[in-house]
Structures are given as structure tokens and as C-alpha cells.
Design an enzyme around this catalytic site. Structure first.
Site, PDB file in Angstrom:
ATOM      1  N   GLY A  23       0.765  -1.243   0.000  1.00 19.14           N
ATOM      2  CA  GLY A  23       0.000   0.000   0.000  1.00 19.14           C
ATOM      3  C   GLY A  23       0.791   1.286   0.000  1.00 19.14           C
ATOM      4  N   GLU A  60       3.949  -6.808   1.639  1.00 20.90           N
ATOM      5  CA  GLU A  60       3.736  -7.189   0.233  1.00 20.90           C
ATOM      6  C   GLU A  60       3.479  -5.958  -0.629  1.00 20.90           C
ATOM      7  OE1 GLU A  60       0.871 -10.334   0.848  1.00 20.90           O
ATOM      8  OE2 GLU A  60      -0.704  -8.887   1.254  1.00 20.90           O
ATOM      9  N   PRO A  61       4.521  -5.183  -0.884  1.00 21.32           N
ATOM     10  CA  PRO A  61       4.365  -4.018  -1.749  1.00 21.32           C
ATOM     11  C   PRO A  61       4.268  -4.409  -3.222  1.00 21.32           C
ATOM     12  CG  PRO A  61       6.656  -4.232  -1.045  1.00 21.32           C
ATOM     13  CD  PRO A  61       5.891  -5.342  -0.363  1.00 21.32           C
ATOM     14  N   GLY A  62       3.437  -3.705  -3.950  1.00 14.89           N
ATOM     15  CA  GLY A  62       3.336  -3.939  -5.393  1.00 14.89           C
ATOM     16  C   GLY A  62       3.658  -2.651  -6.134  1.00 14.89           C
ATOM     17  N   ARG A  89      -7.068   3.709 -15.365  1.00 18.69           N
ATOM     18  CA  ARG A  89      -7.053   4.250 -14.005  1.00 18.69           C
ATOM     19  C   ARG A  89      -7.739   5.612 -13.891  1.00 18.69           C
ATOM     20  NH1 ARG A  89      -3.196   5.204 -11.077  1.00 18.69           N
ATOM     21  NH2 ARG A  89      -4.053   4.372  -9.142  1.00 18.69           N
ATOM     22  N   CYS A  95     -14.136   4.481 -28.080  1.00 15.30           N
ATOM     23  CA  CYS A  95     -15.430   5.112 -28.285  1.00 15.30           C
ATOM     24  C   CYS A  95     -16.131   5.273 -26.954  1.00 15.30           C
ATOM     25  CB  CYS A  95     -16.271   4.254 -29.215  1.00 15.30           C
ATOM     26  SG  CYS A  95     -15.657   4.381 -30.870  1.00 15.30           S
ATOM     27  N   GLU A  96     -15.661   6.202 -26.183  1.00 18.24           N
ATOM     28  CA  GLU A  96     -16.222   6.420 -24.860  1.00 18.24           C
ATOM     29  C   GLU A  96     -15.713   7.766 -24.362  1.00 18.24           C
ATOM     30  OE1 GLU A  96     -16.804   3.137 -22.525  1.00 18.24           O
ATOM     31  OE2 GLU A  96     -16.662   4.184 -20.628  1.00 18.24           O
TER      32      GLU A  96
HETATM   33  N1  LLP Z   1      -1.592  -7.049  -0.610  1.00 18.40           N
HETATM   34  C1  LLP Z   1      -2.913  -7.102  -0.799  1.00 18.40           C
HETATM   35  C2  LLP Z   1      -3.714  -8.072  -0.065  1.00 18.40           C
HETATM   36  C3  LLP Z   1      -3.510  -6.245  -1.731  1.00 18.40           C
HETATM   37  O1  LLP Z   1      -4.816  -6.319  -1.899  1.00 18.40           O
HETATM   38  C4  LLP Z   1      -2.718  -5.327  -2.448  1.00 18.40           C
HETATM   39  C5  LLP Z   1      -3.323  -4.445  -3.433  1.00 18.40           C
HETATM   40  C6  LLP Z   1      -1.332  -5.304  -2.218  1.00 18.40           C
HETATM   41  C7  LLP Z   1      -0.806  -6.178  -1.273  1.00 18.40           C
HETATM   42  C8  LLP Z   1      -0.398  -4.378  -2.937  1.00 18.40           C
HETATM   43  O2  LLP Z   1      -0.685  -3.047  -2.688  1.00 18.40           O
HETATM   44  P1  LLP Z   1       0.278  -1.918  -3.297  1.00 18.40           P
HETATM   45  O3  LLP Z   1       1.594  -2.001  -2.589  1.00 18.40           O
HETATM   46  O4  LLP Z   1       0.416  -2.192  -4.741  1.00 18.40           O
HETATM   47  O5  LLP Z   1      -0.434  -0.666  -3.010  1.00 18.40           O
HETATM   48  N2  LLP Z   1      -6.008  -1.307  -9.086  1.00 18.40           N
HETATM   49  C9  LLP Z   1      -5.741  -0.293  -8.077  1.00 18.40           C
HETATM   50  C10 LLP Z   1      -4.941  -0.838  -6.955  1.00 18.40           C
HETATM   51  C11 LLP Z   1      -5.611  -1.979  -6.246  1.00 18.40           C
HETATM   52  C12 LLP Z   1      -4.752  -2.553  -5.165  1.00 18.40           C
HETATM   53  C13 LLP Z   1      -5.295  -3.855  -4.719  1.00 18.40           C
HETATM   54  N3  LLP Z   1      -4.554  -4.487  -3.702  1.00 18.40           N
HETATM   55  C14 LLP Z   1      -5.021   0.894  -8.715  1.00 18.40           C
HETATM   56  O6  LLP Z   1      -4.841   0.899  -9.929  1.00 18.40           O
HETATM   57  O7  LLP Z   1      -4.673   1.839  -8.022  1.00 18.40           O
END
Ligand code: LLP
Length: 446
Positions: free
Chosen positions: A249, A294-296, A334, A365-366
Site C-alpha cells: 500500500g 507485500e508491496p506492489g 485508471r 469510443c467512450e
Molecule cells: N496485498 C494485498 C492483499 C492487496 O490487496 C494489495 C493491493 C497489495 C498487497 C499491494 O498493494 P500496493 O503495494 O500495490 O499498493 N487497481 C488499483 C490498486 C488496487 C490494489 C489492490 N490491492 C489501482 O490501480 O490503483
């Protein structure tokens, strides 16, 4: 522009990513094109991993939240960097395994895992499943019993922390489809239920409060609430929390409205979490749990840009100027989903001052097919190369074929050179699964 080494403007006035000139990349690979800087991704993975090593005696694991960007190459990189991954579907699990990612470092998430996804996870022998409902605990128990194995699980708990982010990407408030709520005691009941099972081994808890969050205090509060819950469960059931997963997050820079955190700055987020966990463990007399984050987004987000070619320009006098590009919501939904903000740059004229306020439109087309509203740019003309920054996370992973547009390919840049990690789609890919029932065929087709 962001604070990264990833991006700079070279002597030709062109935008460079990871040492590759965007004009060259566009010439070689065409547009629209996703580009990712490998060095930035690896750096971020290392920073998280090193912080756990140095500040928490290596008693934990970093998982890359692969929903942010999933393809075989990224799992290879994560494996080489010695971190784990989380997957949220059979498809992500399949991709990770196909890339040779070790199941012993895979966590499986999802609020409604399907039977076959649980079976696939058990067959692959994933390290842990994060259970989200009583039905799921039953399914895991049933499938583990069939296989005569004991499956490690965490329970996803919902500590009721509201973070400041878009409502759709906020996940741990009480009204959420995710997790067992602490406040109404469903979490406690889930602990008792999981402990009653024979083929399920409850290791601890998971929580994730949302995404694109900057306030450390929200993360710290969630960590404290999880530790309080762990203490309560010890008191009630004698249950020892061996493992605590505090989710991801951490926010990234999209525009100058966001904080600019240099890669090293993310250490502080982890340090804040770690000290909250240590403090609470001390206060409550709890064992220090194996700690997971768990960063993404913060691993791949700022590592990525999308390159587009400018096409039609439409000026509505006194109202707005639209600059349309060869991509749109099909490669980046997004804005349409969250009114997300982005920073565009004319990549071949990156040093020129902005003189106009324009809105970047896609080709779908939106009317809602927009990439950025009211952004500053030099005067753009047809054929200009436009880079949109910080598109590495949740752009490719949420891309679609709306209007049967082709999802752009992705190039990974290493030492100034780009290589495909996702090939371009073709029209044949679009019709690959189309089937025409015989009764719709005409005589000449037969
Ligand atoms: N762990 C869990 C259980 C999650 O649900 C998520 C993201 C992460 C880790 C990773 O979070 P991050 O570090 O990436 O913030 N589609 C949306 C984001 C949805 C995130 C869902 N969960 C967007 O484009 O902003």
C-alpha cells in the site's frame, strides 16, 4: 519530474528511461508501448528485503504483490532478488510457476478463491494461503485432507483502519468485501474455526489497509491493531501468532500533488511498521512474529512509463483542448476508474517549458476514455511522442481489449537497452477464441 535515476532528460532534450532514449525505443518498438526500468525494480525489491534483514534480524519475507504487474519476466526478477510473491488468482499462480518461481515463496490471496484455484495452490504446494472466509477454510480443509497434507494459512483480518485513498482502493474499513472483521468478532470466530480444523494450520494474520497511502500513521495503526488482536487470541485460545503479514500500500509519485519518496525513503515505512510490531510485542509479551510485507505499486510503479504518439488535436474554444493519443483506457483504465492523475511529458521535447493546459484523450469510443485532465504541456502536434510517467503498476495488469484495441507490448530496459517481456498482440490474438456456431455460417463458408 520524479526523483528517480530512472528518468532523465539527455543532451538531445529527449526523455530517457534506464539509460534508453524514449525516441529510440518508440522507433524500434512502436507505440503505444509500456516501458519498465529493470534497475529501479531490483533496487526497490532490495531496499525492502535489506530493511527486513537489517532491522528485523532477517525474520521475515518481502512478497512482491504481483497483481501490480504480472508476467513471466517479473517473477524471474523477484526470484533472483530472493523475495517471495503473492498471487491472487489461478492465472497469476500459473504465470509464476511457469516462470519457475518457487512455490515455497508463494502466498495465495483472494476474497473468493474458486475451488480450482485452491486445488491448484495445494497441488503446487504454495507456502501459505490467506483465507478470507469460513467457506474457504472448509474448502482448504477438504482439499488438504484429500492430499493428506496440512496447509499453512493466515486469516485476513480487517482491523477497521480507514486510510486516505480512493474509496475503491481502500480495503480495511469495516464495510469491505475483504477479510474477517475484528470489531464485530467474526475474526475471533474465524480463529476458533480454523483452530478446530485438522488439515489446516493457522500461522497468524494478514491485513492490508489499501493502496497509494502515504501516511505512516495508518500503517502503524493497522500493525498495532493486528498485534492487539494477536494478544487477545493468545489470551482467549492460547494461540501464538507465528506470522504477521501487514500487506502493501505504500504510495508513489504520480504528479507533484504526491510526495516524492526516493527509493531509500521506503525504508522508513518498513522501519515504522517494524518498531510498532516490536513495541507491541514487548508491551503484550508476545513472540516477535515472522513479518511479511507485500508491496506492489512501489516496486514497479515509478519504474514504468507508457509511450504514445499524438494524433488528433481538438480545441474547443474557451473550453478545452484535447490531445488524443494512440492508446487510452484499454492500456490505462485508471483515470476512468479512479480519476487517477498522471504527468505527461513530450518525450522528444522534454526540456521545453509547458505553455498549455490540455487533456489527454484515448482512442476508445467512450467519452470517459481519458488519460489525464488539465495537464501542462508544451504545444503538442500530431506525431509528437508523449510519455506518461509512473505507469508501471496496475496499467498493464488492468489492460483490456475494449473496442478490440490491442494491448500494448512491454519492453524491459536494462543498461540502456530494451527487450520485449510482453510481445505485441495481433489481430489473430483477438479472434483466437471466437467461435461461429455452424448455423451462423453461410453456404459459402462451409
Ligand atoms: N496485498 C494485498 C492483499 C492487496 O490487496 C494489495 C493491493 C497489495 C498487497 C499491494 O498493494 P500496493 O503495494 O500495490 O499498493 N487497481 C488499483 C490498486 C488496487 C490494489 C489492490 N490491492 C489501482 O490501480 O490503483
Amino acid at each position: 519530474m520524479n526523483t528517480r535515476e530512472t528518468l532523465k532528460i539527455n543532451e538531445k532534450g529527449h526523455l530517457e528511461i534506464g539509460g534508453a532514449d524514449c525516441v529510440d525505443l518508440a522507433e524500434k518498438f512502436g507505440t503505444p508501448l509500456y516501458v519498465l526500468d529493470e534497475a529501479h525494480i531490483r533496487n526497490m525489491m532490495r531496499i525492502y528485503r535489506d530493511t527486513i534483514e537489517s532491522e528485523y534480524d532477517d525474520n521475515g519475507l518481502v512478497l512482491y504483490a504481483s497483481k501490480a504487474f504480472s508476467c513471466e519476466a517479473i517473477y524471474r526478477i523477484a526470484a533472483q532478488e530472493n523475495i517471495g510473491v503473492d498471487v491472487v488468482s489461478g492465472g497469476e499462480l500459473y504465470t509464476a510457476l511457469k516462470a519457475g518461481f518457487p512455490a515455497s515463496k508463494i502466498y495465495m490471496h483472494g476474497n473468493n478463491k474458486l475451488d480450482y484455484e485452491i486445488e491448484e495452490a495445494l497441488d503446487a504446494k504454495v507456502r501459505c494461503i490467506v483465507a478470507d472466509s469460513p467457506e474457504e477454510i472448509d474448502k482448504i480443509e477438504r482439499e488438504a485432507a484429500k492430499r493428506k497434507i496440512v496447509q499453512n494459512i493466515l486469516l485476513r483480518i480487517n482491523p477497521g483502519v480507514e486510510a486516505h485513498t480512493h474509496a475503491y482502493i481502500q480495503t480495511a474499513k469495516t464495510d469491505s468485501k475483504f477479510g474477517f472483521s475484528v470489531s464485530n468478532r467474526t475474526a475471533e470466530k474465524a480463529v476458533a474455526y480454523a483452530l478446530s480444523k485438522k488439515y489446516v494450520s493457522l500461522r497468524g494474520f494478514h491485513c492490508h489497509i489499501g493502496s497509494q497511502i502515504f501516511e505512516k500513521q495508518s500503517f502503524v495503526l493497522a500493525a498495532e491493531k493486528c498485534m492487539d488482536f494477536a494478544a487477545e487470541m493468545k489470551e482467549k485460545f492460547g494461540f501464538v501468532t507465528e506470522e504477521l503479514n501487514l500487506g502493501g500500500g505504500f504510495g508513489i509519485w504520480y504528479t507533484d500533488e504526491d510526495k516524492k519518496i526516493p527509493p531509500e525513503g521506503y525504508r522508513e515505512y518498513l522501519e515504522a511498521l517494524i518498531s510498532a510490531v516490536k513495541r507491541k510485542a514487548g508491551e503484550k509479551g508476545l513472540k516477535l512474529p515472522f513479518l511479511i510485507v507485500e508491496p506492489g505499486r512501489s516496486i514497479v510503479g515509478e519504474a514504468g512509463i507508457t509511450l504514445y504518439t499524438v494524433g488528433a488535436i481538438k480545441e474547443i474554444p474557451g473550453l478545452r483542448k484535447y490531445v488524443a493519443v494512440d492508446g487510452g483506457m484499454f492500456d490505462n483504465p485508471r483515470y476512468a476508474l479512479y480519476q487517477a492523475k498522471y504527468t505527461p511529458v513530450l518525450a522528444a521535447r522534454a526540456a521545453e517549458p509547458a505553455t498549455e493546459i490540455v487533456s489527454i484523450a484515448g482512442k476508445c469510443c467512450e467519452s470517459g476514455d481519458l488519460i489525464a485532465m488539465n495537464v501542462h504541456l508544451p504545444k503538442a502536434k500530431e506525431g509528437d511522442l508523449l510519455a506518461v510517467l509512473s505507469t508501471g503498476a496496475y496499467n498493464y495488469s488492468m489492460a483490456m481489449n475494449y473496442n478490440r484495441n490491442l494491448i500494448p507490448p512491454c519492453v524491459l530496459v536494462k543498461d540502456g537497452k530494451g527487450e520485449y517481456i510482453i510481445k505485441p498482440q495481433s489481430y489473430q490474438d483477438l479472434t483466437r477464441n471466437d467461435v461461429v456456431p455452424a448455423y451462423l455460417l453461410s453456404e459459402t463458408d462451409k
